[in-house]
Design a protein around this motif. Structure first.
Motif, PDB file in Angstrom:
ATOM      1  N   LYS A 160       3.614   5.643   6.026  1.00 14.05           N
ATOM      2  CA  LYS A 160       4.258   4.495   5.381  1.00 14.05           C
ATOM      3  C   LYS A 160       5.599   4.872   4.774  1.00 14.05           C
ATOM      4  O   LYS A 160       6.342   4.024   4.303  1.00 14.05           O
ATOM      5  N   PHE A 204      -2.989   5.699  -5.888  1.00  9.85           N
ATOM      6  CA  PHE A 204      -1.648   5.473  -6.451  1.00  9.85           C
ATOM      7  C   PHE A 204      -1.681   4.215  -7.323  1.00  9.85           C
ATOM      8  O   PHE A 204      -1.279   3.135  -6.913  1.00  9.85           O
ATOM      9  N   ARG A 216      -2.581  -1.599   2.300  1.00 13.38           N
ATOM     10  CA  ARG A 216      -2.471  -1.501   0.841  1.00 13.38           C
ATOM     11  C   ARG A 216      -2.633  -2.855   0.148  1.00 13.38           C
ATOM     12  O   ARG A 216      -2.932  -2.899  -1.046  1.00 13.38           O
ATOM     13  N   GLY A 264       5.877   0.989  -8.723  1.00 14.63           N
ATOM     14  CA  GLY A 264       6.614   1.817  -7.773  1.00 14.63           C
ATOM     15  C   GLY A 264       8.101   1.447  -7.840  1.00 14.63           C
ATOM     16  O   GLY A 264       8.976   2.309  -7.810  1.00 14.63           O
ATOM     17  N   ARG A 318      10.517  -1.028   0.147  1.00 16.11           N
ATOM     18  CA  ARG A 318       9.165  -1.570  -0.041  1.00 16.11           C
ATOM     19  C   ARG A 318       9.241  -2.955  -0.682  1.00 16.11           C
ATOM     20  O   ARG A 318       8.919  -3.943  -0.052  1.00 16.11           O
ATOM     21  N   CYS A 364       3.242   8.139  -9.872  1.00 17.37           N
ATOM     22  CA  CYS A 364       2.599   7.171  -8.972  1.00 17.37           C
ATOM     23  C   CYS A 364       1.105   7.053  -9.189  1.00 17.37           C
ATOM     24  O   CYS A 364       0.485   6.090  -8.755  1.00 17.37           O
TER      25      CYS A 364
HETATM   26  N1  ARG Z   1       1.342   6.556   0.442  1.00 16.01           N
HETATM   27  C1  ARG Z   1       1.737   5.656  -0.596  1.00 16.01           C
HETATM   28  C2  ARG Z   1       2.627   4.590  -0.008  1.00 16.01           C
HETATM   29  O1  ARG Z   1       3.459   4.914   0.797  1.00 16.01           O
HETATM   30  C3  ARG Z   1       2.402   6.380  -1.722  1.00 16.01           C
HETATM   31  C4  ARG Z   1       2.700   5.511  -2.905  1.00 16.01           C
HETATM   32  C5  ARG Z   1       3.394   6.269  -3.999  1.00 16.01           C
HETATM   33  N2  ARG Z   1       3.521   5.497  -5.158  1.00 16.01           N
HETATM   34  C6  ARG Z   1       4.636   5.364  -5.896  1.00 16.01           C
HETATM   35  N3  ARG Z   1       4.563   4.679  -6.993  1.00 16.01           N
HETATM   36  N4  ARG Z   1       5.778   5.853  -5.508  1.00 16.01           N
HETATM   37  O2  ARG Z   1       2.508   3.429  -0.304  1.00 16.01           O
END
Ligand code: ARG
Length: 273
Positions: free
Chosen positions: A19, A64, A91, A123, A141, A267
């Motif tokens: 991701k 996370f 997610r 995030g 994101r 995270c």
């Molecule tokens: N594998 C997760 C993602 O890509 C990692 C999330 C990390 N969280 C953060 N708050 N940066 O969604």
């Protein structure tokens, strides 16, 4: 200052789908459990209370805990959450469990109509330490539209939202490249932002400490400030110097297994009070 955090045990943590650019390498499950326990202990040792949410089978990123809801407190409305709309369908399934957890504990649910936009909780949404305004990242994101809709809802509650555009895919979430240390000071990896956003950050803090790209991609801008300590996955002489200037004591907690998923200490928790 908030004193309680929410964490989710890494029972079903896994790397299944890339991701973000950090993902691709398989994880060591035993090591991950160990590192997570260490983080929980160091948060407690720093004087914080740690609450837990039950992990759910197949939700490989549920550990996370910073992403599923945005948590705030309003002078008259009290504590509230804004549920996220996660970009990846895998997610999106995490969100209901978190919303339910907060609802049962009396948090108001502020449902922002996000339509087809995305918004990924803490995030991309970080309270200024004075808790009057919110730094909001978008680009990888959360979407600009998601942040706009969130900002409109927060404005009605009296909170100002400053929009920041992210431009480096390795810093896909704001919490990888912006880390307030106090109301006056911040750690920032500047090249992760477009120039106009850098100006906004510079205007918002008296002391702006620049991280190198190396420090940022190794999650040194993903630390947690807790009662005079700075919990970080690693330290450089440069970062040590900054922390000394800001009178913060570094505490190192290894998070190599979670970094293979693109996350580190910040995270893995959410401040909930
Ligand atoms: N594998 C997760 C993602 O890509 C990692 C999330 C990390 N969280 C953060 N708050 N940066 O969604």
């Amino acid at each position: 200052m908030p004193q309680t955090v929410l964490m989710c045990p890494p029972t079903f943590f896994d790397v299944r789908e890339a991701k973000n650019p950090h993902m691709g390498v398989p994880i060591d499950r035993v090591r991950a459990q160990h590192q997570w326990e260490n983080l929980r202990r160091s948060l407690q040792d720093s004087g914080l209370k740690v609450e837990l949410i039950d992990p759910v089978k197949d939700l490989d990123d549920m550990v996370f805990a910073a992403n599923q809801v945005f948590v705030g407190e309003h002078p008259t409305m009290g504590r509230f959450i804004v549920p996220s709309r996660m970009r990846y369908p895998s997610r999106q399934k995490e969100v209901v469990f978190y919303v339910e957890w907060f609802r049962r504990r009396g948090y108001q649910v502020v449902d922002v109509n996000l339509a087809r936009e995305f918004l990924e909780g803490h995030g991309d949404l970080i309270w200024h330490p004075d808790r009057l305004c919110i730094w909001a990242g978008y680009g990888f994101r959360s979407t600009r539209g998601g942040v706009e809709r969130f900002a409109a809802a927060m404005q009605k509650l009296g909170f100002r939202v400053t929009r920041l555009e992210l431009v480096d895919a390795h810093c896909y979430h704001l919490d990888t490249c912006l880390c307030p240390l106090s109301s006056e000071s911040v750690l920032v990896y500047q090249a992760a932002f477009d120039p106009a956003s850098v100006e906004k950050i510079r205007a918002g803090f008296e002391r702006v400490h620049e991280l190198s790209r190396e420090e940022a991609v190794q999650f040194m801008g993903n630390g947690i400030v807790a009662n005079g300590r700075f919990i970080t996955p690693r330290l450089t002489p440069h970062l040590s110097h900054i922390l000394a200037q800001e009178e913060l004591t570094p505490v190192i907690v290894e998070t190599t297994e979670f970094e293979k998923s693109g996350g580190s200490v910040f995270c893995m928790k959410s401040f909930i009070d």
